[in-house]
Write a protein that holds these residues in place. Structure first.
Motif: not given
Length: 205
Positions: A111-117
């Motif tokens: 989730f965090r990686a996708a949000f930051l992407q």
């Protein structure tokens, strides 16, 4: 008191701009067909958050800043173009690797990686920067009241969420995801090529 005409103007301008395909749209499409729906929605959340940031800057006069410091606009444009080219190349390389390597087991939700992407994709998106600095800032009236300001931001957030959210939900359907897995390498190449083309176009505008 909310200036409804100002909010309506912002909505009409933003709605016309957000539906035009660009790096954000390509990123959402690729994440939707290749990842989990929850990760795709996290990516959309990152894109929407940056849209709210750019809208705030536009209302407070980012267009004037770029007019006074044109080198800053050029720097932002080139940095964004470089990121798009890198991102597109990474997709193409990963497409080739997926043909050689055996399929990997599903990863845990990022989730965090996708949000930051989503944040990075949009904040480095030359299309967004140009749109907010030129078109949006011209349409948004200056010196609006706080209720009108928050109403305009809510309009931007709701419009972006509805559009990108709809794309994410439709393309993350199981049937579409199955089709993607069968043609993953070619779809990744097409998406990567489109993003590279957008980056090159922006770099030499």
């Amino acid at each position: 008191m909310i200036d409804s005409s100002a909010v309506a103007t912002v909505f009409s301008v933003y709605a016309a701009g957000v539906v035009i395909p660009g790096p954000n749209f390509v990123a959402v499409v690729h994440k939707a067909v290749s990842g989990r729906r929850s990760d795709t929605l996290a990516l959309v959340a990152g894109i929407v958050a940056v849209n709210l940031f750019w809208a705030t800057c536009a209302i407070f006069g980012i267009g004037m800043v770029f007019a006074v410091f044109p080198w800053l606009a050029v720097g932002v444009r080139l940095a964004g173009a470089a990121y798009l080219i890198w991102f597109g190349l990474r997709l193409i390389v990963s497409a080739r690797a997926s043909e050689i390597a055996p399929p990997r087991p599903p990863q845990s939700p990022l989730f965090r990686a996708a949000f930051l992407q989503g944040v990075v994709t949009n904040i480095a998106n030359p299309k967004s920067i140009a749109f907010y600095a030129a078109v949006f800032s011209s349409a948004a009236p200056a010196h609006v009241s706080m209720p009108t300001f928050f109403a305009m931001l809510a309009t931007v957030g709701a419009t972006a969420t509805c559009w990108y959210g709809a794309v994410a939900l439709v393309l993350s359907h199981a049937v579409i995801a199955t089709v993607y897995r069968r043609a993953k390498a070619w779809i990744d190449r097409v998406c990567g090529g489109l993003i590279i083309a957008l980056g090159i176009r922006q770099a030499f505008r």
